[in-house]
Each structure stands twice: as C-alpha cells, then as structure tokens.
Design a protein around this motif. Sequence first.
Motif, PDB file in Angstrom:
ATOM      1  N   ASN A  72     -11.106  14.661 -52.033  1.00 37.77           N
ATOM      2  CA  ASN A  72     -11.265  13.232 -51.802  1.00 37.77           C
ATOM      3  C   ASN A  72     -11.540  13.014 -50.319  1.00 37.77           C
ATOM      4  O   ASN A  72     -10.747  13.416 -49.468  1.00 37.77           O
ATOM      5  CB  ASN A  72      -9.993  12.503 -52.234  1.00 37.77           C
ATOM      6  CG  ASN A  72     -10.057  11.006 -51.991  1.00 37.77           C
ATOM      7  OD1 ASN A  72      -9.937  10.558 -50.852  1.00 37.77           O
ATOM      8  ND2 ASN A  72     -10.250  10.260 -53.060  1.00 37.77           N
ATOM      9  N   ASP A  75      -8.781  10.903 -48.347  1.00 35.56           N
ATOM     10  CA  ASP A  75      -7.567  11.679 -48.097  1.00 35.56           C
ATOM     11  C   ASP A  75      -7.817  12.750 -47.042  1.00 35.56           C
ATOM     12  O   ASP A  75      -6.981  12.993 -46.161  1.00 35.56           O
ATOM     13  CB  ASP A  75      -7.083  12.336 -49.389  1.00 35.56           C
ATOM     14  CG  ASP A  75      -6.579  11.335 -50.409  1.00 35.56           C
ATOM     15  OD1 ASP A  75      -6.359  10.165 -50.032  1.00 35.56           O
ATOM     16  OD2 ASP A  75      -6.405  11.715 -51.581  1.00 35.56           O
ATOM     17  N   THR A  76      -8.965  13.398 -47.145  1.00 32.24           N
ATOM     18  CA  THR A  76      -9.290  14.468 -46.199  1.00 32.24           C
ATOM     19  C   THR A  76      -9.408  13.927 -44.783  1.00 32.24           C
ATOM     20  O   THR A  76      -8.900  14.534 -43.824  1.00 32.24           O
ATOM     21  CB  THR A  76     -10.602  15.162 -46.607  1.00 32.24           C
ATOM     22  OG1 THR A  76     -10.465  15.696 -47.930  1.00 32.24           O
ATOM     23  CG2 THR A  76     -10.950  16.290 -45.649  1.00 32.24           C
ATOM     24  N   TRP A  78      -7.938  11.281 -43.501  1.00 30.35           N
ATOM     25  CA  TRP A  78      -6.610  10.940 -43.005  1.00 30.35           C
ATOM     26  C   TRP A  78      -5.826  12.194 -42.630  1.00 30.35           C
ATOM     27  O   TRP A  78      -5.148  12.229 -41.596  1.00 30.35           O
ATOM     28  CB  TRP A  78      -5.844  10.135 -44.041  1.00 30.35           C
ATOM     29  CG  TRP A  78      -4.376  10.002 -43.772  1.00 30.35           C
ATOM     30  CD1 TRP A  78      -3.365  10.321 -44.615  1.00 30.35           C
ATOM     31  CD2 TRP A  78      -3.744   9.543 -42.567  1.00 30.35           C
ATOM     32  NE1 TRP A  78      -2.146  10.097 -44.020  1.00 30.35           N
ATOM     33  CE2 TRP A  78      -2.347   9.615 -42.753  1.00 30.35           C
ATOM     34  CE3 TRP A  78      -4.225   9.078 -41.339  1.00 30.35           C
ATOM     35  CZ2 TRP A  78      -1.428   9.239 -41.776  1.00 30.35           C
ATOM     36  CZ3 TRP A  78      -3.304   8.702 -40.353  1.00 30.35           C
ATOM     37  CH2 TRP A  78      -1.934   8.780 -40.574  1.00 30.35           C
ATOM     38  N   MET A  79      -5.948  13.241 -43.442  1.00 31.46           N
ATOM     39  CA  MET A  79      -5.189  14.447 -43.149  1.00 31.46           C
ATOM     40  C   MET A  79      -5.745  15.199 -41.946  1.00 31.46           C
ATOM     41  O   MET A  79      -4.983  15.829 -41.191  1.00 31.46           O
ATOM     42  CB  MET A  79      -5.138  15.348 -44.381  1.00 31.46           C
ATOM     43  CG  MET A  79      -4.368  14.752 -45.553  1.00 31.46           C
ATOM     44  SD  MET A  79      -2.730  14.121 -45.093  1.00 31.46           S
ATOM     45  CE  MET A  79      -1.951  15.645 -44.561  1.00 31.46           C
ATOM     46  N   ALA A 167      -1.232  19.948 -52.634  1.00 28.47           N
ATOM     47  CA  ALA A 167      -2.070  18.907 -52.033  1.00 28.47           C
ATOM     48  C   ALA A 167      -3.428  18.964 -52.714  1.00 28.47           C
ATOM     49  O   ALA A 167      -4.379  19.529 -52.189  1.00 28.47           O
ATOM     50  CB  ALA A 167      -2.202  19.129 -50.530  1.00 28.47           C
ATOM     51  N   THR A 169      -5.845  16.871 -53.499  1.00 30.36           N
ATOM     52  CA  THR A 169      -7.037  16.065 -53.202  1.00 30.36           C
ATOM     53  C   THR A 169      -7.701  16.420 -51.876  1.00 30.36           C
ATOM     54  O   THR A 169      -8.648  15.758 -51.472  1.00 30.36           O
ATOM     55  CB  THR A 169      -6.682  14.571 -53.184  1.00 30.36           C
ATOM     56  OG1 THR A 169      -5.796  14.298 -52.090  1.00 30.36           O
ATOM     57  CG2 THR A 169      -6.038  14.145 -54.486  1.00 30.36           C
ATOM     58  N   ILE A 170      -7.209  17.438 -51.175  1.00 28.17           N
ATOM     59  CA  ILE A 170      -7.788  17.815 -49.886  1.00 28.17           C
ATOM     60  C   ILE A 170      -8.070  19.313 -49.867  1.00 28.17           C
ATOM     61  O   ILE A 170      -7.461  20.076 -50.627  1.00 28.17           O
ATOM     62  CB  ILE A 170      -6.854  17.447 -48.710  1.00 28.17           C
ATOM     63  CG1 ILE A 170      -5.532  18.227 -48.784  1.00 28.17           C
ATOM     64  CG2 ILE A 170      -6.599  15.950 -48.664  1.00 28.17           C
ATOM     65  CD1 ILE A 170      -4.627  18.014 -47.577  1.00 28.17           C
ATOM     66  N   TYR A 175      -4.885  21.359 -45.580  1.00 23.30           N
ATOM     67  CA  TYR A 175      -3.453  21.371 -45.875  1.00 23.30           C
ATOM     68  C   TYR A 175      -2.724  22.443 -45.074  1.00 23.30           C
ATOM     69  O   TYR A 175      -1.646  22.205 -44.522  1.00 23.30           O
ATOM     70  CB  TYR A 175      -3.222  21.599 -47.369  1.00 23.30           C
ATOM     71  CG  TYR A 175      -1.769  21.621 -47.750  1.00 23.30           C
ATOM     72  CD1 TYR A 175      -0.996  20.468 -47.684  1.00 23.30           C
ATOM     73  CD2 TYR A 175      -1.152  22.806 -48.156  1.00 23.30           C
ATOM     74  CE1 TYR A 175       0.355  20.487 -48.015  1.00 23.30           C
ATOM     75  CE2 TYR A 175       0.191  22.832 -48.499  1.00 23.30           C
ATOM     76  CZ  TYR A 175       0.942  21.673 -48.431  1.00 23.30           C
ATOM     77  OH  TYR A 175       2.279  21.702 -48.753  1.00 23.30           O
ATOM     78  N   THR A 300      -2.020  11.859 -48.874  1.00 21.86           N
ATOM     79  CA  THR A 300      -3.068  10.984 -49.387  1.00 21.86           C
ATOM     80  C   THR A 300      -3.129   9.754 -48.490  1.00 21.86           C
ATOM     81  O   THR A 300      -2.140   9.406 -47.833  1.00 21.86           O
ATOM     82  CB  THR A 300      -2.797  10.517 -50.828  1.00 21.86           C
ATOM     83  OG1 THR A 300      -1.552   9.805 -50.858  1.00 21.86           O
ATOM     84  CG2 THR A 300      -2.752  11.680 -51.799  1.00 21.86           C
ATOM     85  N   ALA A 301      -4.268   9.090 -48.487  1.00 21.28           N
ATOM     86  CA  ALA A 301      -4.414   7.856 -47.718  1.00 21.28           C
ATOM     87  C   ALA A 301      -4.142   6.677 -48.649  1.00 21.28           C
ATOM     88  O   ALA A 301      -5.024   5.879 -48.955  1.00 21.28           O
ATOM     89  CB  ALA A 301      -5.816   7.764 -47.128  1.00 21.28           C
ATOM     90  N   GLY A 302      -2.902   6.567 -49.113  1.00 20.59           N
ATOM     91  CA  GLY A 302      -2.562   5.563 -50.112  1.00 20.59           C
ATOM     92  C   GLY A 302      -1.344   4.751 -49.747  1.00 20.59           C
ATOM     93  O   GLY A 302      -0.930   4.666 -48.580  1.00 20.59           O
TER      94      GLY A 302
END
Length: 481
Positions: A72, A75-76, A78-79, A167, A169-170, A175, A300-302
């Motif tokens: 995603n 999400d990536t 943000w991480m 993790a 979604t990234i 991670y 996640t960016a949630g």
Amino acid sequence: MTLKKSSRAGLLALAFGIVLGLFLSVATYDASYAQAQAPAAAAAPPAPAAPPPACANDPDPKKAVLEKCTPNSGDTAWMLTSVALVLMMTIPGLGLFYGGMVRKKNVGDTVMTSFAVTCLVTILYAIITYSLAFTPGSAYIGGTSRAFLQGILSDISTGIGTPNGLAVTIPETVYLCFQMTFAIITPALIAGAFAERMKFSAMLWFIGLWAILVYAPIAHWVWGADGFMSNGNNDAYFKVLDFAGGTVVHINAGVAGLMCAICLGRRKDMGPPHNMVLTFIGASMLWVGWFGFNAGSAVTAGMQAGMAMTVTQIATAVAGFTWMVVEWISRGKPTVIGICSGAVAGLVAITPASGFVGPAGSMAIGVAAGVLCYWGVTGLKRILGADDALDCFGVHGVGGIVGALLTGVFAISEYGGTPGLIEGNAAQMVNQIEGIAVVIVYDAIVSLILLKVIDAVIGLRVSDEVEREGLDLALHGEVVQ
C-alpha cells in the motif's frame, strides 16, 4: 597472570569479529536471490498478467496474502517517514540530550557512543538480530530465515514483494528498517547509566552482545508472531499490551542501565550538566521523532496511527508540565533539564499505551509519569545507591513500568481492540505485571553475566587518571573547544 587485556586488543578483536561476520555473509549468500530469471523464448506475445494481489485481503494477518503482493503506497510512505523520524531520535537526538548533561570533558565520548552504537547495531541487525526477533521460530526465539537479510522479495520491475506477516501492507525492507531503528535506540539509551566512566571498547562488546542475547529474544517474546507473550499470538501463554516498546525498549534499557551502574560503581567526581541548550535541542528532537516511534508502530497510515500521535502529544506535554511543577515545589525553581526530562518521561510512559488508550487515559499516564519518574531520579535513586549518571533507570525503567501497568488500566477496546481494567478486564493487569516481571528478571540476569565476563576479560571501567582527564582526550584524542 591476569585476564585483563588492553582496550586496544579488545577493540581489534571486535573489529575482527565484524569482518568475519561480513565475510561469512558473502560466503553463504544464496545467489538465487540475486540472479534474474532468464527471459523465456518469445514465440508469441505473452498474455497480460493478472495484477498482483493486495497484501491485506483479510483483517487477520494470518489469513492475508503474503506472497507476491503489492504494498500500500500510503502506508509505505508513512513508514518511510517513520524510519527517518526514529533514526533521528538516536542521531542526533539522544546524542545531544545526553551530551548536554555530562561534563564538557566527556561530551565527545557521549555523542560518539550514540553514533557508534548506531553503526554496530545496524551491522548486527542485518546479520542476525532481525531474523531472531521478527521471523517465526519458537515461542522464545525467531528463526534464521532472514540471516544476512536473504530471501527478501523486492521486485521493482513488477511492483511485487513478500512482506513480513507482522506488517502486511508495506515492503519487508521498510518494516525491517523501521524495527532496526528500535533496535538501535534501545541499547543507546543504556549509555546514560554508564556515562563518563566506561571503556569505549567494553561498551562496544557489551552493546553488541546485549543486542543479540537480550534485545532480540525479548522483542520476539512481545512482538513476534509466535512469541509467548505476544498480544497477536492466539497461542501465547499470556498477552502483554506493548504498542511501541514499554517492555521491549524502555524497561529493557532501564534495567540493563541499572546493572551497568551497579557493576561500574560511582564516578570519582561529578559536576553539573555543562550545556542545557544541547539537552533542550536533543529533547525536542526526541519529542518530534517519537511520533514515528509511536504512531509509526501502527504500521499503517490509518486511524490507530492518528490516535497514537494524539495521545503521544498529550501525555508528553502533561508529563513535562507535571515534572516542572513538582520540581518547582520541591526545589524552589523549575529547570530546563527538569522539564526536558519530564517530557521524555511522558514519551516513555505513553509508548506501550499509545495504540490502546484515548486522550483521557493519556492525561492520567502523563501525570503519573511526571510524578513517579521525578521520584525515580531523586528518592528511588538514593534508595538504590547506584550512580545512574543520566537517569536511564529513573526515566526509562520507571517510566516504562508505569506506562506498561497503566496500559492495562486505561486500554479501551474501541481504540486498540483490547479492554483494560476500567472496562472490566482485570486479567489484563495480571498479564501486564507478568510481562514486566519476565523482562526485568531475564534482562537483569543476562546483563550482569555479560558485564562480569567483559570485566574479567578486558575490564569495564577506565582508569582513575583517564576519568580525571576526561574520556574525550584520553580515549578519542579530541576535545570540545
């Protein structure tokens, strides 16, 4: 014949060990991961490939697609940002925070320690620590499938990869880098306890061994998919809530720091912090970087990242202000060092709770951290009698314990999926207490063993002459002008 050798000999041995590890990584590297597949004979145009599946088709990570899937992008992004924020916490944040609190003749050694730990732990993490901490193995330690970071699929030509199941979604590369920054700052925090008197070579040996033998297994116990006290493991013996490192990072570092202070003994002479502005700058960087630390742990960016960021800001401000007021009442004057230490105490205490509590709970945690960590660096420090130079245990050990306990009190199922004591789940408090006790006992025993062995082989403490002269000139040949 004495067993003690020169610090230079110890340092050369350490360098040889690192070179040997790198040589082995090349010698054992499976070339299949590096070779591209030969193109197939082009008899006819290939049929268009189906788009790769997403990495999170099911809320349960164990049921999600974990092979050849697309990350995603939100999400990536943000991480990736969180990785940079958390790395900034150690260099330069922690280096400046600690550097301002020592005497001028030891500033270079203090900031050098943060930088050297970053380099050393990164090497060890790539070789074995990541694999032991964050890949499936047993309830007590991970496997070796990612030793030397082999087997990571990151195919940029097709945009697919195989994420870590923790993790989904990234990309796994993102991670592992995020978790690497946690593995870096945790042992770097320990340096606050032994500042101004530990041999640089002894420090490198202790931190390197501690990162493998203490940090890796505890991280696996609490955060690993099959860890015996992991909240995400349905087969765990008991489930500890630790969103971003109350047990894994802060209690872990605080207890190890206390063992260092006990083994090294008191400094020959002490003095006031030489530069409160450096400490102010370092604390400010820690505060900003901590958003990556806590909100980034949502992976996640949630919504959970948003709440984690909110409660982190509130608890930190409340703790810093509370410490200032308590110090003002007890000593007659509020200090820059004091309010900065209080803010860090708030950051520490909210860390395990940040993904589980709401704003009201974060305020209570901030007040508790400001009061109890102030007592930790004053009253408790006198009771223990150990020269914890920069209050590693008083802030991180006590703050981590306070935060871990209050996570069990204020956890709200609406925010983190698990209710705490205020929602009628008293059993979670028992889980928190058990987790704290296990980490303290294991960490204390293994840290003491490492310290005693290193002391017998190369010695832990600098000579009285070096301590009087200052570690900067004696150990590094340079001074702050």
